[in-house]
Enzyme design. Sequence first.
Site, mmCIF file in Angstrom:
data_model
loop_
_atom_site.group_PDB
_atom_site.id
_atom_site.type_symbol
_atom_site.label_atom_id
_atom_site.label_comp_id
_atom_site.label_asym_id
_atom_site.label_seq_id
_atom_site.Cartn_x
_atom_site.Cartn_y
_atom_site.Cartn_z
ATOM 1 N N GLN A 43 7.919 11.508 21.384
ATOM 2 C CA GLN A 43 7.933 12.960 21.567
ATOM 3 C C GLN A 43 8.716 13.304 22.825
ATOM 4 O O GLN A 43 8.940 14.462 23.118
ATOM 5 C CB GLN A 43 6.504 13.481 21.716
ATOM 6 C CG GLN A 43 5.646 13.231 20.497
ATOM 7 C CD GLN A 43 4.172 13.540 20.757
ATOM 8 O OE1 GLN A 43 3.698 14.640 20.544
ATOM 9 N NE2 GLN A 43 3.452 12.560 21.242
ATOM 10 N N HIS A 57 11.388 15.106 18.980
ATOM 11 C CA HIS A 57 11.541 16.406 19.653
ATOM 12 C C HIS A 57 12.935 16.570 20.255
ATOM 13 O O HIS A 57 13.145 17.418 21.112
ATOM 14 C CB HIS A 57 10.470 16.592 20.731
ATOM 15 C CG HIS A 57 9.090 16.814 20.173
ATOM 16 N ND1 HIS A 57 7.950 16.770 20.928
ATOM 17 C CD2 HIS A 57 8.673 17.080 18.902
ATOM 18 C CE1 HIS A 57 6.887 16.996 20.149
ATOM 19 N NE2 HIS A 57 7.311 17.174 18.919
ATOM 20 N N GLY A 105 0.281 7.467 25.827
ATOM 21 C CA GLY A 105 0.614 8.626 26.662
ATOM 22 C C GLY A 105 0.865 9.909 25.901
ATOM 23 O O GLY A 105 1.647 10.742 26.342
#
Length: 247
Positions: free
Chosen positions: A99, A117, A190
């Site tokens: 991401q 993303h 994360g």
Amino acid sequence: MTIRHAAQLIGGARRGLALTGAGVSAESGIPTFRGVGGLWTQYDPIKVASIDYFMEDPSAYWRVSKDRGRVALAARPNAGHHALTALEASGRLIAIVTQNTDGLHQDSGSRSVIEVHGSSRTVQCLDCGNREARGDVQARLDLEMPPRCKLCGGAFLKPTVVLFGEPLPQAALQQAFALARESDVMLVVGSSLVVYPAADVPLVALRSGAQLIVINAEPTPLDELAAVVVRGKSGEILPEIVDLIGG
Ligand code: OAD
């Protein structure tokens, strides 16, 4: 004990897949979005990072993006990125779905990186389509706000990242889900796992029979579905896992 269990699962993976979020780059000095010190504790994401707001006032977007861009461009991969690269090189991971838009997995040497993303390393003119390196645009931000397209003079230069209200890159997303369906171990590192559809990737893997490992500083919504949850910093935990697995 939990780290040992995680190492056992990853060490035995034939088609391991990782999903990473902002937490993996936190130890490289790039602030996360949520949680302590997160960007969204300072700014309203719908205002700062939505396409509608960008089109209304690109200067306001760039004033926030300027600082983050400076930090991201100077950032170097940390021990967590390097450990993931080692897991790919030794055949434990088939790919990293990320991401993150900072490019640090690639800088670390990871080869199969799927950016769901987008990437903040490139900037595109929404008028003429011309692309420039983020570093070149970054260098102009002190001189002109908003930055202008070098080719056509347009005022809508946008990093090639996904803003709220924009579709995700479909090819990357489909690849991520296809890999998730084939994976036997799904390692999430994360990520707060609250932003969709990226957070669906581990769910698809789970439904396809993969074992889920979550490495995160704080609890996530998928913890109770995980075979192992390791709470802490990815830059410390991932190298330890690589050491435990050995060559
Ligand atoms: P978040 O900022 O939502 O979550 C980062 C997670 O990493 C949090 O759960 C932290 O607890 C954890 N964390 C922080 N430091 C860590 C460390 N050193 N080691 C391990 N974990 C750590 O980031 P994402 O989930 O990636 O989207 O956010 C998803 C999306 O929301 C981003 O891609 C961005 C944002 O809006 C777009 O811009 C489209």
